[in-house]
Design a protein around this motif. Structure first.
Motif, PDB file in Angstrom:
ATOM      1  N   ASP A  37       1.152  -0.869  -0.039  1.00 17.59           N
ATOM      2  CA  ASP A  37       0.067   0.175   0.176  1.00 17.59           C
ATOM      3  C   ASP A  37       0.815   1.215   0.031  1.00 17.59           C
ATOM      4  O   ASP A  37       1.513   1.431   1.353  1.00 17.59           O
ATOM      5  N   ARG A  39       0.084   4.403  -0.692  1.00 15.50           N
ATOM      6  CA  ARG A  39      -1.312   5.060  -0.796  1.00 15.50           C
ATOM      7  C   ARG A  39      -0.574   6.555   0.217  1.00 15.50           C
ATOM      8  O   ARG A  39      -0.226   7.819   0.111  1.00 15.50           O
ATOM      9  N   GLU A  63      -9.078   2.879 -14.261  1.00 10.84           N
ATOM     10  CA  GLU A  63     -10.040   3.539 -13.227  1.00 10.84           C
ATOM     11  C   GLU A  63      -8.889   2.614 -12.025  1.00 10.84           C
ATOM     12  O   GLU A  63      -9.397   3.302 -10.906  1.00 10.84           O
ATOM     13  N   ILE A  64      -8.082   2.332 -11.793  1.00 11.78           N
ATOM     14  CA  ILE A  64      -7.620   1.675 -10.910  1.00 11.78           C
ATOM     15  C   ILE A  64      -5.835   2.558 -10.971  1.00 11.78           C
ATOM     16  O   ILE A  64      -5.901   1.814  -9.668  1.00 11.78           O
ATOM     17  N   SER A  65      -5.849   2.824 -11.394  1.00 17.47           N
ATOM     18  CA  SER A  65      -3.929   3.100 -11.583  1.00 17.47           C
ATOM     19  C   SER A  65      -3.995   4.609 -11.819  1.00 17.47           C
ATOM     20  O   SER A  65      -3.646   4.920 -10.753  1.00 17.47           O
ATOM     21  N   GLU A  67      -5.946   7.318 -12.643  1.00 13.80           N
ATOM     22  CA  GLU A  67      -7.165   7.666 -11.628  1.00 13.80           C
ATOM     23  C   GLU A  67      -6.710   7.825 -10.037  1.00 13.80           C
ATOM     24  O   GLU A  67      -6.311   9.026  -9.810  1.00 13.80           O
ATOM     25  N   LYS A  68      -6.630   6.309 -10.024  1.00 21.17           N
ATOM     26  CA  LYS A  68      -6.143   6.866  -8.479  1.00 21.17           C
ATOM     27  C   LYS A  68      -5.263   7.560  -7.963  1.00 21.17           C
ATOM     28  O   LYS A  68      -5.531   8.143  -7.347  1.00 21.17           O
ATOM     29  N   SER A  69      -3.661   7.459  -8.720  1.00 23.37           N
ATOM     30  CA  SER A  69      -2.706   7.989  -8.405  1.00 23.37           C
ATOM     31  C   SER A  69      -2.685   9.442  -8.513  1.00 23.37           C
ATOM     32  O   SER A  69      -2.327  10.407  -7.891  1.00 23.37           O
ATOM     33  N   GLN A  71      -5.806  10.716  -7.854  1.00 19.89           N
ATOM     34  CA  GLN A  71      -5.998  11.807  -6.561  1.00 19.89           C
ATOM     35  C   GLN A  71      -5.045  11.367  -5.807  1.00 19.89           C
ATOM     36  O   GLN A  71      -5.179  12.624  -4.947  1.00 19.89           O
ATOM     37  N   LEU A  72      -4.390  11.070  -5.176  1.00 22.53           N
ATOM     38  CA  LEU A  72      -3.199  10.951  -4.360  1.00 22.53           C
ATOM     39  C   LEU A  72      -1.723  12.004  -4.608  1.00 22.53           C
ATOM     40  O   LEU A  72      -1.708  12.458  -3.363  1.00 22.53           O
TER      41      LEU A  72
END
Length: 103
Positions: A37, A39, A63-65, A67-69, A71-72
């Motif tokens: 993890d 994050r 959507e799981i890579s 875009e999440k990156s 956002q973080l």
């Protein structure tokens, strides 16, 4: 693959590469990616960051890579390549060079 200009030779090389990669290395890599993890570390990145991802990556969906990156990671530029595969460096090398050297 989507309509992204991948030659049959690149497809053949990709299959050859996958079939000749150590199964232990593949499993260890997947295990590390799936069980680690990052994050908290990603939220602490304090340099401008370029995140590039394809909207047609079947190996690691956006959507799981990507875009999440995006956002973080603070202070990032998120670039989406339409109809690109997982290995953008093979199919979109010229565009990657342009964006990486001018960002």
């Amino acid at each position: 693959m989507p309509n992204c200009g991948v030659s049959s030779k690149i497809g053949e090389w990709t299959r050859w590469d996958m079939l000749h990669t150590s199964l232990i290395a593949v499993l260890d890599c997947y295990k590390a990616v799936l069980e680690t993890d990052f994050r908290d570390e990603m939220r602490k990145i304090d340099v401008p960051t370029l995140i590039i991802h394809s909207d047609s990556d079947k190996s690691m969906p956006i959507e799981i890579s990507g875009e999440k990156s995006a956002q973080l990671v603070p202070n990032n530029q998120f670039v989406v390549y339409e109809n690109g595969p997982h290995r953008l460096y093979m199919t979109h090398a010229d565009r990657l060079k342009r964006i990486c050297w001018h960002s």
